[in-house]
Design a protein around this motif. Structure first.
Motif: not given
Length: 230
Positions: A1-8, A34-42
């Protein structure tokens, strides 16, 4: 999941519905806040910490995210979206994926490998009585529900219409300030699991009805047609 507050924007990752491809497509837009959980290496590297502290993982639902994170921060209204998939193809893909996932659950792996084919798996009804890892056997509507009903703010794109969906998504994100050079015109292909074509399912009418009944809300919510058998 991604919660991107920078772009919205917020992307809710439904298992086996092109989520890993979307995560990799969207990841370049994420900044340090911004929040990035799973799906990528980071995303995979930080997932354990978010599960432990906040109960969030890459396949968390919209309701899970809203309980933990303010997704409507001023001055932007969040663009919340997900990708969904034909329930037959998705279940076939889940079956193929779990039969190859060595690191999850040895007992589940043994059970799934004991089935000769997809037909035997559907007949076992295991997907109807066990949620599976990350709840992946559950209907896709599970990821878009808030207070017991589908969220009115959720945009659901069908992966069968990926080319059109990416065009719409790309346009929306650029309008919100995303750097167009970071958003290719096509979606990358990642974490693909084999899914049989409809004519290869080999399902009897009774087995088709099992899928139709269990995923009835997905067929209705996302406009998919039931499989027509001869």
């Amino acid at each position: 999941m991604i919660i991107n507050q920078s772009i919205g924007f917020a992307f809710i990752h439904i298992p086996k519905s092109a989520g890993t491809s979307l995560m990799q497509y969207l990841s370049p837009l994420n900044g340090p806040l911004d929040l990035e959980i799973g799906g990528t290496l980071f995303g995979e590297q930080i997932q354990a910490a978010y599960i432990q502290r906040h109960g969030l993982e890459k396949h968390s639902t919209l309701a899970d995210a809203q309980r933990v994170i303010n997704m409507t921060r001023a001055p932007r209204e969040m663009f919340v979206f997900t990708f969904v998939r034909n329930p037959y193809a998705r279940l076939s893909s889940i079956f193929s994926f779990l039969r190859k996932w060595e690191s999850y659950n040895p007992e589940l792996l043994r059970l799934l490998k004991s089935f000769a084919d997809f037909r035997e798996f559907v007949a076992s009804e295991i997907f109807m009585h066990y949620p599976g890892p990350s709840n992946m056997f559950l209907p896709q509507c599970n990821w878009i529900m808030v207070d017991g009903k589908p969220s009115s703010s959720m945009h659901c794109f069908r992966i069968e219409d990926a080319a059109k969906a990416i065009k719409i998504l790309r346009h929306e994100l650029i309008l919100r300030g995303a750097d167009a050079s970071l958003l290719p015109a096509t979606l990358p292909c990642a974490n693909i699991s084999e899914s049989l074509p409809f004519e290869g399912f080999g399902l009897s009418d009774a087995l088709v009805e099992k899928i139709n009944d269990y995923y009835a809300e997905d067929f209705k919510a996302f406009g998919y047609s039931h499989l027509s058998l001869p």
